[in-house]
Write an enzyme that holds these catalytic residues in place. Structure first.
Site, PDB file in Angstrom:
ATOM      1  N   SER A 163      -9.083  -3.968   1.196  1.00  0.00           N
ATOM      2  CA  SER A 163     -10.496  -4.265   1.426  1.00  0.00           C
ATOM      3  C   SER A 163     -11.190  -3.060   2.023  1.00  0.00           C
ATOM      4  O   SER A 163     -10.563  -2.213   2.680  1.00  0.00           O
ATOM      5  CB  SER A 163     -10.619  -5.445   2.399  1.00  0.00           C
ATOM      6  OG  SER A 163     -11.944  -5.625   2.841  1.00  0.00           O
ATOM      7  N   TYR A 189      -8.202  -7.448  11.268  1.00  0.00           N
ATOM      8  CA  TYR A 189      -8.281  -7.507   9.809  1.00  0.00           C
ATOM      9  C   TYR A 189      -8.193  -6.094   9.230  1.00  0.00           C
ATOM     10  O   TYR A 189      -7.460  -5.845   8.258  1.00  0.00           O
ATOM     11  CB  TYR A 189      -9.588  -8.170   9.392  1.00  0.00           C
ATOM     12  CG  TYR A 189      -9.772  -8.289   7.894  1.00  0.00           C
ATOM     13  CD1 TYR A 189      -8.941  -9.103   7.137  1.00  0.00           C
ATOM     14  CD2 TYR A 189     -10.786  -7.592   7.236  1.00  0.00           C
ATOM     15  CE1 TYR A 189      -9.112  -9.218   5.762  1.00  0.00           C
ATOM     16  CE2 TYR A 189     -10.968  -7.704   5.873  1.00  0.00           C
ATOM     17  CZ  TYR A 189     -10.123  -8.510   5.141  1.00  0.00           C
ATOM     18  OH  TYR A 189     -10.289  -8.627   3.784  1.00  0.00           O
TER      19      TYR A 189
END
Length: 318
Positions: A163, A189
């Site tokens: 990501s 994350y």
């Protein structure tokens, strides 16, 4: 190794179906983790439509069975076979069972499953911070366990779904599990998504002699996905308002799966390994997060970081 020129028709708006148009995957076997929702479903659909036999590796096999039945009903008769197998990346025993049950070569492994930014810290049964434990360590254990099957395929491809969130943090080797620093859902994350890229870099180098390629990617900003199921949306809105989170234009699920499918199946990237892609093309490097809505941080492609993470991960899953 230079990256072959990607066809101009492959862009941010390309769909997974367009990527596999004209591609023949009959005789190939694929595994897609997290294939009961979101881009995992569309990745499985595209690979099967091109003829690959696809295993949907999912936590909830009932949900997986429903997806497999729906896809089978929609796909043309010459498509590959869809099967469902249980895999909970937070539970080491299910990873080991999946690996033990696999027989024969594996041509395509799409490490797609993940968890994103739970507001409170959560740990896996073996004590790892959840995002690092699921997004990275679970897939590390799965892929290294399946290495013999990948090597037997004579040209296997590993696809690691990362990501733009990797720009939030490098891997902090001194505190992987937030035991000393305050937990933050976004740096956590980011660390896990950086780890996804570093895994591809290390696998590309370690397994090149086995004919295995490994690449990572950013699928895009996709609203219709189950990835954000643990997120506090008020926190997300505040984060966006602060300017700390910049998002690229939204994509459909079909567009979001395109880069995964490109790396899994397209002839144009055959032999390309250890890279990070977005919008169906190799990403440009970025040197700071401020204002960035794409690109790849140098620390995520650093070979020393990749080798260190591999060594640490081997110890953690032993």
């Amino acid at each position: 190794m230079s990256v072959p020129e990607t066809p101009r028709t492959f862009t941010a708006t390309t769909t997974a179906a367009e990527v596999v148009d004209g591609v023949d995957l009959h005789g190939r076997r694929a595994v897609v983790t997290g294939a009961s929702s979101g881009i995992g479903v569309e990745t499985a659909r595209a690979l099967a439509s091109a003829g690959a036999d696809v295993t949907l590796a999912v936590r909830n096999t009932d949900a997986g069975d429903r997806v497999a039945a729906r896809l089978t009903a929609d796909l043309p008769p010459e498509s590959g076979k869809l099967t469902v197998a249980r895999l909970d990346l937070a539970d080491r025993s299910t990873v080991a069972a999946f690996v033990a049950d696999w027989q024969g070569p594996l041509h395509i492994l799409v490490n797609n499953a993940g968890v994103m930014a739970p507001s409170e810290i959560t740990r896996t049964p073996d004590g790892r911070e959840q995002q690092f434990g699921v997004n990275h360590l679970g897939h590390f254990a799965l892929t290294t366990g399946l290495h013999p099957a990948l090597a037997a395929a004579n040209g296997a491809r590993i696809v690691s779904v990362s990501s733009t969130g990797h720009l939030f943090s490098p891997v902090v080797f001194d505190d992987l599990d937030y035991r000393f620093r305050p937990y933050d859902p976004w740096t956590s994350y980011g660390q896990s998504k950086t780890a996804n890229i570093l895994f591809a870099v290390a696998a590309a180098e370690r397994w090149a002699d086995d004919g295995i390629t490994a690449n990572a990617l950013m699928p895009g900003n996709i609203a219709d996905t189950n990835l954000a199921r643990h997120m506090d949306m008020r926190q997300v809105e505040a984060f966006i308002a602060s300017g700390e989170l910049a998002l690229p234009p939204q994509k459909t699920v079909e567009q979001g799966a395109a880069t995964s499918v490109l790396l899994a199946a397209a002839p144009t990237v055959a032999g390309v390994s250890g890279r990070y892609f977005e919008d169906c093309a190799e990403a440009e490097p970025v040197t700071e997060r401020a204002g960035a809505v794409g690109g790849v941080a140098p620390y995520a492609l650093d070979r020393d970081n990749a080798a260190r993470l591999w060594t640490v991960s081997e110890a953690l899953v032993a």
